[in-house]
Design an enzyme around this catalytic site. Structure first.
Site, PDB file in Angstrom:
ATOM      1  N   ALA A  65       2.749   5.536   2.431  1.00 27.52           N
ATOM      2  CA  ALA A  65       3.298   6.725   3.079  1.00 27.52           C
ATOM      3  C   ALA A  65       3.386   7.851   2.056  1.00 27.52           C
ATOM      4  O   ALA A  65       3.492   7.616   0.850  1.00 27.52           O
ATOM      5  CB  ALA A  65       4.676   6.422   3.667  1.00 27.52           C
ATOM      6  N   GLY A 109       2.610   1.533   3.111  1.00 29.91           N
ATOM      7  CA  GLY A 109       2.191   1.803   4.471  1.00 29.91           C
ATOM      8  C   GLY A 109       0.722   1.533   4.707  1.00 29.91           C
ATOM      9  O   GLY A 109       0.311   1.201   5.826  1.00 29.91           O
ATOM     10  N   GLU A 112       0.520  -2.115   5.355  1.00 30.51           N
ATOM     11  CA  GLU A 112       1.090  -2.347   6.688  1.00 30.51           C
ATOM     12  C   GLU A 112       0.127  -1.898   7.780  1.00 30.51           C
ATOM     13  O   GLU A 112      -0.019  -2.574   8.804  1.00 30.51           O
ATOM     14  CB  GLU A 112       2.422  -1.601   6.796  1.00 30.51           C
ATOM     15  CG  GLU A 112       3.501  -2.203   5.912  1.00 30.51           C
ATOM     16  CD  GLU A 112       4.733  -1.325   5.788  1.00 30.51           C
ATOM     17  OE1 GLU A 112       5.846  -1.859   5.862  1.00 30.51           O
ATOM     18  OE2 GLU A 112       4.586  -0.098   5.610  1.00 30.51           O
ATOM     19  N   GLU A 132       7.213  -0.568  -2.232  1.00 26.78           N
ATOM     20  CA  GLU A 132       8.263   0.376  -1.877  1.00 26.78           C
ATOM     21  C   GLU A 132       9.498   0.243  -2.767  1.00 26.78           C
ATOM     22  O   GLU A 132      10.157   1.229  -3.083  1.00 26.78           O
ATOM     23  CB  GLU A 132       8.662   0.190  -0.401  1.00 26.78           C
ATOM     24  CG  GLU A 132       7.626   0.647   0.610  1.00 26.78           C
ATOM     25  CD  GLU A 132       6.623  -0.428   0.993  1.00 26.78           C
ATOM     26  OE1 GLU A 132       5.936  -0.259   2.005  1.00 26.78           O
ATOM     27  OE2 GLU A 132       6.533  -1.450   0.266  1.00 26.78           O
TER      28      GLU A 132
END
Length: 258
Positions: A65, A109, A112, A132
């Protein structure tokens, strides 16, 4: 929609979505995720597309992200705008198969997002991780849940708690990726695989995808019962008869995808 962060292509019955924020290692910002949701909607609605490929440009599939965009977000903001849920989950609801062709980094992300696809083809230079924790947050787009299901609690716990990355060889060993492909052949192999899938009767492909996914959502006995009903339902489709007759007549089937 005019796409700024991705490129949408069609190769016969295959739809290809390429993330093109290469200057930011394809970091997943709001604009990109909105565009990805739209692109998947377009391909899902296109009757001429039978399989999707998601890949990245440059040195990464997606490096996570966009930290710059979320660094100063507050909880009321995140909750109020339904951060992540609002525009990250579309691929998980796609009835057509989606292949993640992972080149380079798939972190946070990005990892993911790859796991939301139906299976992963990894370049030999691919690296996966949920780092993260190293920037003071935790996975929020399924990293603690899908990763544990794919590779087991121990490895998932280590990766999420330490931020350690795994290379393509380890990812294949523990079941995160389906196959490893030389980096310069990744997209071509993904297209060949997608073409093979898209050449099968689309209703059967979609039913099979639904059945495999059900294995993660229910008990074995319920899953087998679900599979049995779907297997019985294929006799309602013209493509079932065409496949059987073509086999008997020793010819290639001519599927109508109905």
């Amino acid at each position: 929609m005019i796409y700024e962060t991705l490129r949408l292509e069609r190769r016969g019955r295959v739809g290809i979505v390429t993330l093109v924020r290469a200057d930011a290692l394809n970091a997943l910002n709001e604009r990109l995720m909105d565009e990805l949701t739209h692109a998947v909607d377009v391909l899902e609605a296109d009757a001429e597309i039978g399989c999707l490929i998601l890949t990245g440009s440059g040195r990464a599939f997606a490096a996570g992200a966009d930290i710059k965009e979320m660094a100063f977000k507050t909880y009321p903001q995140a909750y109020g705008e339904d951060f992540i849920t609002r525009n990250w989950e579309r691929i998980t609801r796609t009835r057509k198969p989606v292949i993640a062709a992972v080149n380079g980094l798939a972190l946070g992300g990005g990892c993911e997002l790859a796991m939301m696809c139906d299976f992963i083809l990894a370049a030999d230079n691919a690296r996966f991780g949920q780092p993260e924790i190293t920037v003071g947050v935790m996975p929020g787009a399924g990293g603690t849940q899908r990763l544990a299901r794919f590779i087991g609690k121990s490895k998932a716990m280590e990766m999420c708690l330490s931020g350690r990355m795994m290379d393509a060889a380890e990812a294949e060993r523990c079941g995160l990726v389906s196959r490893i492909v030389p980096a310069d052949q990744l997209l071509e192999e993904a297209i060949r695989t997608a073409e093979k899938i898209a050449g099968h009767p689309q209703p059967m492909v979609m039913l099979t995808k639904e059945a495999v996914n059900r294995a993660y959502e229910t008990t074995l006995s319920e899953g087998v019962r679900f599979e049995r009903r779907l297997a019985q339902s294929v006799f309602a489709f013209a493509d079932q008869r065409e496949g059987a007759v073509a086999f008997i007549e020793k010819r290639a089937p001519e599927y109508k995808h109905r």
